[in-house]
Design an enzyme around this catalytic site. Structure first.
Site, PDB file in Angstrom:
ATOM      1  N   ARG A  12       9.913  25.405  24.175  1.00 21.85           N
ATOM      2  CA  ARG A  12       9.845  26.677  24.153  1.00 21.85           C
ATOM      3  C   ARG A  12       9.013  27.191  25.147  1.00 21.85           C
ATOM      4  NH1 ARG A  12       6.194  30.534  24.458  1.00 21.85           N
ATOM      5  NH2 ARG A  12       4.658  29.348  22.918  1.00 21.85           N
ATOM      6  N   ASP A  13       7.533  26.836  25.324  1.00 22.11           N
ATOM      7  CA  ASP A  13       6.930  27.288  26.323  1.00 22.11           C
ATOM      8  C   ASP A  13       7.519  26.863  27.921  1.00 22.11           C
ATOM      9  OD1 ASP A  13       4.653  28.391  28.056  1.00 22.11           O
ATOM     10  OD2 ASP A  13       3.534  28.261  26.306  1.00 22.11           O
ATOM     11  N   HIS A  16       9.868  28.442  30.370  1.00 24.30           N
ATOM     12  CA  HIS A  16       9.494  29.566  31.297  1.00 24.30           C
ATOM     13  C   HIS A  16       9.326  28.747  32.628  1.00 24.30           C
ATOM     14  CE1 HIS A  16       8.153  32.990  29.086  1.00 24.30           C
ATOM     15  NE2 HIS A  16       7.421  32.174  28.129  1.00 24.30           N
ATOM     16  N   SER A 167      -2.796  33.196  26.193  1.00 25.90           N
ATOM     17  CA  SER A 167      -1.485  33.466  26.880  1.00 25.90           C
ATOM     18  C   SER A 167      -2.017  33.619  28.542  1.00 25.90           C
ATOM     19  CB  SER A 167      -1.027  34.787  26.473  1.00 25.90           C
ATOM     20  OG  SER A 167      -1.063  34.923  25.327  1.00 25.90           O
ATOM     21  N   HIS A 194      -3.600  27.858  20.912  1.00 30.10           N
ATOM     22  CA  HIS A 194      -2.543  27.662  21.893  1.00 30.10           C
ATOM     23  C   HIS A 194      -3.038  27.883  23.204  1.00 30.10           C
ATOM     24  CE1 HIS A 194       1.540  27.593  23.742  1.00 30.10           C
ATOM     25  NE2 HIS A 194       0.998  28.414  24.527  1.00 30.10           N
ATOM     26  N   HIS A 196      -3.471  27.791  27.558  1.00 35.02           N
ATOM     27  CA  HIS A 196      -2.982  27.488  28.798  1.00 35.02           C
ATOM     28  C   HIS A 196      -4.064  26.948  29.849  1.00 35.02           C
ATOM     29  CE1 HIS A 196       0.994  28.987  28.806  1.00 35.02           C
ATOM     30  NE2 HIS A 196       0.660  29.575  27.837  1.00 35.02           N
TER      31      HIS A 196
END
Length: 344
Positions: A12-13, A16, A167, A194, A196
């Site tokens: 999913r991520d 990108h 995010s 989550h 980054h």
């Protein structure tokens, strides 16, 4: 930490990172490799979730239906999950078809101050007797008190857990510890994180979140994701095992899935670029990296300046059109300064 759940957002991520060019074959090969590794669920689809394929945030090479069918066929022991953002995906057109294809777990995401938008989605998933979790994006943009208010709304709608999304990769260790501790201490549902990796802290911040009481980790194999990527699940597992913790994941299986990812999907190693750092400092969604870079090239301006202004204007997911508007403003400003210098 025997009770932690690992959510795998590689498919999913990571979408990108390759401009949403995942194919059903890619999905099938990865799911065969990761199935039975101990991750709780594999999240599949466009980087912005169900129904997000568009000119605004990027067109997918394959439909949600094709990707989910490929994953469902291969996942025998690991659950299949989807992400949905109200505004991109709808219950009727996107969530219902996904459930019909065998989706087990639904993540419903919203900007950190807009949990109200998730009410119908979470409630609907609950009526379908599915696992459903709420996700608050860009959590660094508000206070821990406001986050708790929004999280309690999601809990009230029926969410079984609440995940914070860093995010923009804008977290600091103190912010992670303080925020996660506050939510864990005041919610009756599990809290997740989550991360980054814009500032090289994704694994460290995830570990800090676990130490603060989080019990859900949302990451990706090889850190494959938007911008500088995410918490690398195999690295986190190795760290936890070295520290003496029991983990639900099989390290060798995660490593094997990472090797498959490198062979069939990744086009280059995940890296921290100057644009990723600028994104973190500005506190802007990591998924903006690609359109920012494109706009900077078209208009001949510095992408770091675009991120700086996006941050000053507190631009969030769904406002991608602002990237080009700001690039045009910077180009005009640059041209104006150049003309003034010539006249002088």
């Amino acid at each position: 930490m025997n009770d932690i759940k690992i959510f795998d957002s590689t498919l999913r991520d990571g979408s990108h990172a390759i401009a949403h060019t995942l194919t059903p074959e890619n999905v099938a090969r990865y799911c065969r490799a990761i199935d039975g590794s101990g991750v709780h669920v594999v999240i599949v689809g466009h980087g912005n979730g169900l129904g997000a394929s568009s000119l605004q945030v990027g067109l997918s090479s394959a439909s949600d239906e094709a990707l989910l069918k490929a994953a469902r066929k291969e996942l025998k022991h690991t659950k299949l999950g989807v992400l949905i953002f109200p505004g991109f995906g709808t219950i009727e057109d996107d969530l219902k078809p996904a459930l019909a294809l065998g989706t087990d777990v639904i993540l419903v995401a919203a900007h950190c101050t807009e949990a109200d938008l998730t009410a119908q989605y979470i409630s609907y998933a609950k009526t379908q007797k599915k696992e459903v979790y709420g996700m608050l994006m860009m959590y660094h943009m508000t206070t821990k008190e406001r986050l708790l208010t929004e999280a309690k709304k999601m809990e009230g709608y029926g969410a079984q857990g609440l995940l914070l999304m860093d995010s923009a990769g804008a977290s600091t260790p103190a912010l992670v510890k303080e925020t996660v501790s506050h939510l864990v201490g005041n919610l009756s549902i599990p809290v997740g994180f989550h991360a980054h990796n814009n500032l090289g802290m994704a694994v460290a911040h995830t570990w800090i979140a676990l130490e603060a009481g989080a019990r859900i980790v949302d990451g990706t194999v090889k850190g494959f994701g938007a911008g500088a990527g995410n918490c690398a699940l195999e690295v986190l597992t190795a760290l936890l095992q070295k520290m003496g913790y029991k983990t639900p994941t099989n390290l060798y299986k995660l490593m094997d899935a990472g090797d498959e990812l490198e062979r069939s999907i990744m086009k280059k190693p995940q890296e921290i670029s100057s644009i990723s750092i600028a994104s973190a400092l500005a506190g802007v969604f990591s998924g903006f990296a690609r359109p920012v870079k494109r706009a900077a090239e078209i208009y001949g301006v510095d992408p770091r300046d675009i991120f700086k202004i996006l941050g000053e204007r507190r631009i969030i997911v769904g406002q991608e059109d602002m990237v080009f508007e700001i690039a045009m403003e910077l180009a005009k400003l640059k041209k104006g300064k150049s003309n003034k210098a010539i006249k002088q």
